[in-house]
Design an enzyme around this catalytic site. Structure first.
Site, PDB file in Angstrom:
ATOM      1  N   LYS A  10      23.590   7.590  20.813  1.00 31.14           N
ATOM      2  CA  LYS A  10      22.876   8.780  21.271  1.00 31.14           C
ATOM      3  C   LYS A  10      23.857   9.505  22.436  1.00 31.14           C
ATOM      4  CE  LYS A  10      18.855   8.682  18.511  1.00 31.14           C
ATOM      5  NZ  LYS A  10      18.869   9.804  17.333  1.00 31.14           N
ATOM      6  N   THR A  15      14.902  17.612   3.743  1.00 31.62           N
ATOM      7  CA  THR A  15      15.662  16.568   3.210  1.00 31.62           C
ATOM      8  C   THR A  15      15.166  15.056   3.461  1.00 31.62           C
ATOM      9  OG1 THR A  15      17.246  16.253   5.067  1.00 31.62           O
ATOM     10  CG2 THR A  15      17.531  18.132   3.436  1.00 31.62           C
ATOM     11  N   ASP A  29      21.048  11.298   2.118  1.00 26.24           N
ATOM     12  CA  ASP A  29      21.230  10.042   2.995  1.00 26.24           C
ATOM     13  C   ASP A  29      22.188  10.563   3.918  1.00 26.24           C
ATOM     14  OD1 ASP A  29      22.375   8.078   4.307  1.00 26.24           O
ATOM     15  OD2 ASP A  29      21.626   6.555   2.564  1.00 26.24           O
ATOM     16  N   SER A  55      18.093  13.530  20.085  1.00 23.19           N
ATOM     17  CA  SER A  55      18.818  12.260  20.684  1.00 23.19           C
ATOM     18  C   SER A  55      17.585  11.344  21.140  1.00 23.19           C
ATOM     19  CB  SER A  55      19.633  12.854  21.858  1.00 23.19           C
ATOM     20  OG  SER A  55      20.153  11.741  22.842  1.00 23.19           O
ATOM     21  N   THR A  74       5.373   7.354  16.096  1.00 25.79           N
ATOM     22  CA  THR A  74       6.022   7.695  14.610  1.00 25.79           C
ATOM     23  C   THR A  74       6.031   6.341  14.233  1.00 25.79           C
ATOM     24  OG1 THR A  74       8.331   7.609  15.637  1.00 25.79           O
ATOM     25  CG2 THR A  74       7.282   9.493  15.738  1.00 25.79           C
ATOM     26  N   ASN A 124      17.714  15.110  12.754  1.00 26.21           N
ATOM     27  CA  ASN A 124      16.651  14.177  12.946  1.00 26.21           C
ATOM     28  C   ASN A 124      16.755  12.753  12.749  1.00 26.21           C
ATOM     29  OD1 ASN A 124      13.532  13.451  13.888  1.00 26.21           O
ATOM     30  ND2 ASN A 124      13.762  13.390  11.338  1.00 26.21           N
ATOM     31  N   TYR A 159      22.354   1.530  19.715  1.00 28.47           N
ATOM     32  CA  TYR A 159      21.262   2.789  19.675  1.00 28.47           C
ATOM     33  C   TYR A 159      21.517   3.834  20.766  1.00 28.47           C
ATOM     34  CZ  TYR A 159      17.171   5.367  19.419  1.00 28.47           C
ATOM     35  OH  TYR A 159      16.140   6.553  19.262  1.00 28.47           O
TER      36      TYR A 159
HETATM   37  N1  NAP Z   1       9.637   7.743  17.989  1.00 27.06           N
HETATM   38  C1  NAP Z   1      10.293   7.728  19.198  1.00 27.06           C
HETATM   39  O1  NAP Z   1       9.731   7.059  20.347  1.00 27.06           O
HETATM   40  C2  NAP Z   1      11.549   8.249  19.215  1.00 27.06           C
HETATM   41  C3  NAP Z   1      12.106   8.391  20.708  1.00 27.06           C
HETATM   42  C4  NAP Z   1      13.333   8.844  20.860  1.00 27.06           C
HETATM   43  C5  NAP Z   1      14.009   9.307  19.759  1.00 27.06           C
HETATM   44  N2  NAP Z   1      13.674   8.902  18.531  1.00 27.06           N
HETATM   45  C6  NAP Z   1      14.493   9.646  17.348  1.00 27.06           C
HETATM   46  O2  NAP Z   1      13.720  10.657  16.456  1.00 27.06           O
HETATM   47  C7  NAP Z   1      14.352  10.528  15.212  1.00 27.06           C
HETATM   48  C8  NAP Z   1      13.375  10.316  14.394  1.00 27.06           C
HETATM   49  O3  NAP Z   1      12.582   9.091  14.212  1.00 27.06           O
HETATM   50  P1  NAP Z   1      11.154   9.049  14.070  1.00 27.06           P
HETATM   51  O4  NAP Z   1      10.560   8.636  15.598  1.00 27.06           O
HETATM   52  O5  NAP Z   1      10.437  10.020  13.679  1.00 27.06           O
HETATM   53  O6  NAP Z   1      10.930   7.605  13.503  1.00 27.06           O
HETATM   54  P2  NAP Z   1      10.475   7.461  11.637  1.00 27.06           P
HETATM   55  O7  NAP Z   1       9.169   7.980  11.304  1.00 27.06           O
HETATM   56  O8  NAP Z   1      10.697   5.862  11.420  1.00 27.06           O
HETATM   57  O9  NAP Z   1      11.506   8.404  11.177  1.00 27.06           O
HETATM   58  C9  NAP Z   1      12.855   8.053  10.927  1.00 27.06           C
HETATM   59  C10 NAP Z   1      13.462   9.128   9.967  1.00 27.06           C
HETATM   60  O10 NAP Z   1      14.764   8.902   9.674  1.00 27.06           O
HETATM   61  C11 NAP Z   1      15.305   8.694   8.248  1.00 27.06           C
HETATM   62  N3  NAP Z   1      16.347   8.207   8.107  1.00 27.06           N
HETATM   63  C12 NAP Z   1      16.899   6.914   8.699  1.00 27.06           C
HETATM   64  N4  NAP Z   1      18.229   6.638   8.157  1.00 27.06           N
HETATM   65  C13 NAP Z   1      18.542   7.622   7.270  1.00 27.06           C
HETATM   66  C14 NAP Z   1      19.379   8.060   6.409  1.00 27.06           C
HETATM   67  N5  NAP Z   1      20.732   7.207   6.683  1.00 27.06           N
HETATM   68  N6  NAP Z   1      19.838   9.420   6.015  1.00 27.06           N
HETATM   69  C15 NAP Z   1      18.713  10.038   5.954  1.00 27.06           C
HETATM   70  N7  NAP Z   1      17.348   9.575   6.789  1.00 27.06           N
HETATM   71  C16 NAP Z   1      17.334   8.580   7.520  1.00 27.06           C
HETATM   72  C17 NAP Z   1      14.049   8.079   7.638  1.00 27.06           C
HETATM   73  O11 NAP Z   1      13.803   8.181   6.403  1.00 27.06           O
HETATM   74  P3  NAP Z   1      13.448   6.990   5.454  1.00 27.06           P
HETATM   75  O12 NAP Z   1      11.961   7.393   5.278  1.00 27.06           O
HETATM   76  O13 NAP Z   1      14.316   7.170   4.222  1.00 27.06           O
HETATM   77  O14 NAP Z   1      13.700   5.913   6.012  1.00 27.06           O
HETATM   78  C18 NAP Z   1      12.582   8.861   8.303  1.00 27.06           C
HETATM   79  O15 NAP Z   1      12.764  10.078   7.765  1.00 27.06           O
HETATM   80  C19 NAP Z   1      15.414   9.357  15.233  1.00 27.06           C
HETATM   81  O16 NAP Z   1      16.669  10.110  15.350  1.00 27.06           O
HETATM   82  C20 NAP Z   1      14.893   8.530  16.318  1.00 27.06           C
HETATM   83  O17 NAP Z   1      16.136   8.089  16.881  1.00 27.06           O
HETATM   84  C21 NAP Z   1      12.429   8.532  18.288  1.00 27.06           C
END
Ligand code: NAP
Length: 281
Positions: free
Chosen positions: A155, A35, A59, A137, A186, A86, A151
């Protein structure tokens, strides 16, 4: 169920962890309801895996879309074995720097989105008598950073909800795992980190410092999302998956540091705090 092909529903499949996990699950031979807010970003995967991927627009802040996605998954595959919450994004700023609207939107996505997804999928898993919920998280959801009050707060709340659901759902054969990554390569720092609306000079030495640190590691984060995806699959396949899965050395270090400081504080104040019980208790 370990070993047999599973049906996964993943939120935020467009980039980062969600994308890597979607691809890893497909390679592994399982089926995914992938999704995204823009499902056309997943077109290429449909060419490669026409029988084992279904893309759905979702969304997570739109409750009707949450129910539509779960219904679409059931209509297509008849069950959901793994739900991965996620979808999420960061908000950086001191508590008084962020706007009301920024706070609401961040909680709506990182916390309420996951809650709505769980509430829509739990009845399905309960009827199946099996399932696994994986909630993304962050290490900031256990040991927070200056500038992540909202943020990290969202979490933390997600972790609190997950801990209780872990126990509530266990009698129905449903497992819950909270994933706590440190910095991973990412789009998180690049495009998924919203900055506070009203930035203040006074917070430069604290929040500004952390933001600067994040900007210096952008593109060089130690964590590899492909390795994280394969680790999540291994955890889902394991007999006794953990409630908390801490990912990467940075997160492990922060987690241990927090446990040590909690223990020290608890020990230091135990005598005084224990005196609050009634004499007959
Ligand atoms: N990367 C890190 O260092 C890190 C560390 C700890 C936790 N996290 C967590 O990992 C998860 C994924 O993030 P990521 O690191 O992979 O970053 P990312 O590449 O920016 O991915 C974020 C994803 O969340 C989606 N998203 C945001 N708002 C949304 C909504 N309202 N409905 C549906 N999808 C939505 C984005 O979709 P769009 O493409 O449409 O914007 C994208 O697919 C998050 O929960 C983040 O808090 C990341």
């Amino acid at each position: 169920m370990a070993g047999s092909p599973k049906i996964w529903l993943i939120t935020g499949s467009s980039t980062g962890f969600g994308r890597s996990l979607t691809e890893a699950v497909l390679k592994h031979g399982d089926t995914v309801i992938a999704t995204a807010r823009k499902p056309e970003q997943l077109e290429e995967l449909i060419q490669h895996y026409p029988d084992t991927i279904k893309t759905v627009r979702l969304d997570v802040t739109q409750i009707q879309e949450v129910h539509d996605a779960v219904n679409a998954a059931i209509a297509a595959f008849g069950r959901i074995d793994v739900l991965v919450n996620n979808a999420g994004y960061g908000l950086i700023g001191a508590l008084e720097e962020v706007s009301d609207e920024q706070i609401q939107r961040n909680f709506d996505t990182n916390l309420f989105g996951a809650i709505h997804m769980m509430r829509a999928v739990l009845p399905v898993m309960r009827q199946q008598g099996s399932g696994h919920i994986v909630n993304m998280s962050a290490i900031a959801g256990f040991s927070n950073e200056l500038g992540f009050s909202i943020y990290g707060g969202a979490k933390f709340a997600l972790e609190g909800v997950s801990e209780a659901v872990h126990g509530e759902a266990a009698p129905f054969g449903i497992k819950v795992t909270i994933v706590e990554p440190g910095p991973f390569r990412t789009d998180f720092i690049g495009r998924s980190l919203v900055q506070a609306e009203h930035q203040m000079e006074e917070y430069q030495p604290t929040v500004g410092k952390f933001l600067h640190f994040l900007s210096t590691i952008e593109g060089k984060q130690p964590g590899d999302p492909v390795k994280a995806a394969n680790t999540i699959i291994q955890v889902v396949e394991s007999e006794n998956p953990p409630l908390r899965l801490v990912l990467g050395k940075y997160a492990y270090h922060k987690f241990r540091e927090k446990i040590e400081s909690l223990t020290q504080e608890l020990d230091a104040w135990e005598t005084l705090a224990a005196n609050t019980d009634f004499e007959d208790a």
